[in-house]
Design a protein around this motif. Structure first.
Motif, PDB file in Angstrom:
ATOM      1  N   SER A  90       0.841  -1.188   0.000  1.00 16.96           N
ATOM      2  CA  SER A  90       0.000   0.000   0.000  1.00 16.96           C
ATOM      3  C   SER A  90       0.880   1.244   0.000  1.00 16.96           C
ATOM      4  O   SER A  90       2.094   1.174   0.229  1.00 16.96           O
ATOM      5  CB  SER A  90      -0.904   0.010   1.234  1.00 16.96           C
ATOM      6  OG  SER A  90      -0.133   0.179   2.413  1.00 16.96           O
ATOM      7  N   GLU A  93       2.553   1.779   3.379  1.00  9.34           N
ATOM      8  CA  GLU A  93       3.657   0.849   3.629  1.00  9.34           C
ATOM      9  C   GLU A  93       4.916   1.280   2.890  1.00  9.34           C
ATOM     10  O   GLU A  93       6.027   1.219   3.436  1.00  9.34           O
ATOM     11  CB  GLU A  93       3.243  -0.558   3.197  1.00  9.34           C
ATOM     12  CG  GLU A  93       2.167  -1.166   4.097  1.00  9.34           C
ATOM     13  CD  GLU A  93       1.525  -2.407   3.505  1.00  9.34           C
ATOM     14  OE1 GLU A  93       0.794  -3.100   4.236  1.00  9.34           O
ATOM     15  OE2 GLU A  93       1.749  -2.688   2.312  1.00  9.34           O
ATOM     16  N   GLN A 114       9.442  -6.046   7.752  1.00  5.84           N
ATOM     17  CA  GLN A 114       8.044  -6.060   8.177  1.00  5.84           C
ATOM     18  C   GLN A 114       7.807  -5.088   9.327  1.00  5.84           C
ATOM     19  O   GLN A 114       6.778  -4.414   9.385  1.00  5.84           O
ATOM     20  CB  GLN A 114       7.626  -7.475   8.578  1.00  5.84           C
ATOM     21  CG  GLN A 114       6.139  -7.584   8.924  1.00  5.84           C
ATOM     22  CD  GLN A 114       5.743  -8.978   9.357  1.00  5.84           C
ATOM     23  OE1 GLN A 114       6.525  -9.675  10.011  1.00  5.84           O
ATOM     24  NE2 GLN A 114       4.549  -9.416   8.997  1.00  5.84           N
ATOM     25  N   GLN A 115       8.771  -5.007  10.257  1.00  6.05           N
ATOM     26  CA  GLN A 115       8.621  -4.096  11.391  1.00  6.05           C
ATOM     27  C   GLN A 115       8.574  -2.643  10.925  1.00  6.05           C
ATOM     28  O   GLN A 115       7.838  -1.832  11.479  1.00  6.05           O
ATOM     29  CB  GLN A 115       9.783  -4.300  12.362  1.00  6.05           C
ATOM     30  CG  GLN A 115       9.723  -5.637  13.112  1.00  6.05           C
ATOM     31  CD  GLN A 115      10.954  -5.886  13.955  1.00  6.05           C
ATOM     32  OE1 GLN A 115      11.986  -5.231  13.789  1.00  6.05           O
ATOM     33  NE2 GLN A 115      10.868  -6.855  14.857  1.00  6.05           N
ATOM     34  N   LYS A 118       5.325  -2.568   8.204  1.00 10.86           N
ATOM     35  CA  LYS A 118       4.082  -3.083   8.784  1.00 10.86           C
ATOM     36  C   LYS A 118       3.227  -3.813   7.735  1.00 10.86           C
ATOM     37  O   LYS A 118       1.989  -3.764   7.758  1.00 10.86           O
ATOM     38  CB  LYS A 118       3.269  -1.966   9.445  1.00 10.86           C
ATOM     39  CG  LYS A 118       4.023  -1.232  10.536  1.00 10.86           C
ATOM     40  CD  LYS A 118       3.142  -0.262  11.277  1.00 10.86           C
ATOM     41  CE  LYS A 118       3.932   0.571  12.298  1.00 10.86           C
ATOM     42  NZ  LYS A 118       4.697  -0.254  13.231  1.00 10.86           N
ATOM     43  N   ILE A 119       3.874  -4.512   6.803  1.00 15.34           N
ATOM     44  CA  ILE A 119       3.139  -5.317   5.830  1.00 15.34           C
ATOM     45  C   ILE A 119       2.583  -6.560   6.522  1.00 15.34           C
ATOM     46  O   ILE A 119       3.060  -6.956   7.578  1.00 15.34           O
ATOM     47  CB  ILE A 119       4.017  -5.730   4.632  1.00 15.34           C
ATOM     48  CG1 ILE A 119       5.195  -6.604   5.097  1.00 15.34           C
ATOM     49  CG2 ILE A 119       4.511  -4.516   3.883  1.00 15.34           C
ATOM     50  CD1 ILE A 119       6.008  -7.173   3.960  1.00 15.34           C
ATOM     51  N   SER A 120       1.602  -7.179   5.908  1.00 14.01           N
ATOM     52  CA  SER A 120       0.962  -8.352   6.496  1.00 14.01           C
ATOM     53  C   SER A 120       1.877  -9.572   6.416  1.00 14.01           C
ATOM     54  O   SER A 120       2.816  -9.613   5.614  1.00 14.01           O
ATOM     55  CB  SER A 120      -0.348  -8.655   5.770  1.00 14.01           C
ATOM     56  OG  SER A 120      -0.089  -9.001   4.416  1.00 14.01           O
ATOM     57  N   ASP A 121       1.584 -10.558   7.241  1.00 15.43           N
ATOM     58  CA  ASP A 121       2.364 -11.799   7.224  1.00 15.43           C
ATOM     59  C   ASP A 121       2.244 -12.514   5.880  1.00 15.43           C
ATOM     60  O   ASP A 121       3.213 -13.096   5.386  1.00 15.43           O
ATOM     61  CB  ASP A 121       1.893 -12.742   8.342  1.00 15.43           C
ATOM     62  CG  ASP A 121       2.212 -12.202   9.726  1.00 15.43           C
ATOM     63  OD1 ASP A 121       3.125 -11.360   9.836  1.00 15.43           O
ATOM     64  OD2 ASP A 121       1.562 -12.626  10.697  1.00 15.43           O
ATOM     65  N   SER A 122       1.045 -12.462   5.289  1.00  9.93           N
ATOM     66  CA  SER A 122       0.830 -13.149   4.010  1.00  9.93           C
ATOM     67  C   SER A 122       1.650 -12.515   2.897  1.00  9.93           C
ATOM     68  O   SER A 122       2.240 -13.223   2.069  1.00  9.93           O
ATOM     69  CB  SER A 122      -0.653 -13.117   3.647  1.00  9.93           C
ATOM     70  OG  SER A 122      -1.131 -11.778   3.563  1.00  9.93           O
ATOM     71  N   LEU A 123       1.715 -11.166   2.870  1.00  2.00           N
ATOM     72  CA  LEU A 123       2.516 -10.490   1.849  1.00  2.00           C
ATOM     73  C   LEU A 123       3.998 -10.749   2.065  1.00  2.00           C
ATOM     74  O   LEU A 123       4.751 -10.980   1.113  1.00  2.00           O
ATOM     75  CB  LEU A 123       2.231  -8.983   1.855  1.00  2.00           C
ATOM     76  CG  LEU A 123       3.026  -8.153   0.843  1.00  2.00           C
ATOM     77  CD1 LEU A 123       2.786  -8.664  -0.578  1.00  2.00           C
ATOM     78  CD2 LEU A 123       2.656  -6.680   0.937  1.00  2.00           C
ATOM     79  N   LYS A 125       5.340 -13.352   3.433  1.00  4.39           N
ATOM     80  CA  LYS A 125       5.609 -14.737   3.047  1.00  4.39           C
ATOM     81  C   LYS A 125       5.749 -14.865   1.534  1.00  4.39           C
ATOM     82  O   LYS A 125       6.556 -15.665   1.037  1.00  4.39           O
ATOM     83  CB  LYS A 125       4.479 -15.636   3.555  1.00  4.39           C
ATOM     84  CG  LYS A 125       4.704 -17.109   3.289  1.00  4.39           C
ATOM     85  CD  LYS A 125       3.559 -17.934   3.846  1.00  4.39           C
ATOM     86  CE  LYS A 125       3.772 -19.420   3.592  1.00  4.39           C
ATOM     87  NZ  LYS A 125       2.649 -20.237   4.132  1.00  4.39           N
TER      88      LYS A 125
END
Length: 228
Positions: A90, A93, A114-115, A118-123, A125
């Motif tokens: 986004s 992000e 990610q920290q 703040k992207i999602s776990d699915s993205l 992965k």
């Protein structure tokens, strides 16, 4: 007959009204003709033009979709707005990453990425396998994240446990023969097991330099509860 002719004659006012009515009808028809000629066809051309532009947009969207499905290895520290969009990030992000980079800081792991973003776990992965950090960063990260368990494992592999070594095992050390090896085992049995490495220096007749060589191969890996 004269009476009939006199009846169908119109006054000047009536004649003027009829004339203007006919003129209005002619102008109305002329206006409709001009409108049909000048506007109907351009509207059709404009529609064709919009259809052509729409086809171009559809091709561009299709190209973007194809690029989204093909991801090449990349350094996540240098993601552009367009790159982030194709990855599925986004605007917020992407902006978080750019703000972090403006402080002259870098993310060195996927978790740090990610920290910060703040992207999602699915993205994470989905895109993590394509992260490519500099090799020297990877080596440094490996050193920083060596667990205590791994260190303990290396320690155990390097040394043998002094509390379970036999008299035969102890004779592997230069300067320790049959007498000294049995004395060490006897002293260990008396203590109920060595609680620390320094207790080896208290074995009668064991010289300090020989004790040092002994500790290069044997260590107290599982200490007893005996205190000094």
């Amino acid at each position: 007959m004269k009476n009939i002719k006199s009846r169908i004659q119109f006054s000047k006012q009536e004649q003027s009204g009829i004339f203007f009515l006919l003129l209005f009808i002619v102008l109305l028809q002329g206006g409709y003709y001009l409108y049909d000629k000048n506007y109907s066809k351009p509207l059709e051309d404009k529609f064709v033009l919009n259809l052509s532009e729409q086809n171009k947009l559809d091709l561009l969207k299709k190209g973007v979709a194809n690029k989204k499905s093909i991801i090449h290895p990349f350094n996540p520290n240098f993601i552009s707005d367009y790159k982030g969009y194709t990855l599925g990030m986004s605007v917020d992000e992407i902006n978080r990453l750019h703000t972090y980079r403006k402080t002259n800081k870098y993310v060195n792991t996927a978790i740090e990425f990610q920290q910060v973003t703040k992207i999602s776990d699915s993205l994470l992965k989905r895109i993590q396998p394509y992260f490519k950090f500099p090799e020297w960063k990877q080596e440094k990260t490996k050193e920083l994240f060596v667990s205590k368990k791994d260190k303990k494992s290396d320690y155990i592999k390097k040394y043998k446990d002094l509390n379970i070594a036999t008299s035969v095992d102890l004779r592997e050390v230069y300067g320790i023969g049959e007498v000294l090896s049995k004395r060490i085992v006897k002293y260990r049995k008396k203590l109920g097991g060595f609680s620390n490495n320094n207790q080896i220096y208290k074995v009668y007749g064991l010289k300090p330099d020989v004790a040092n060589r002994l500790l290069e191969k044997f260590q107290v890996l599982k200490a007893s509860n005996i205190k000094n």
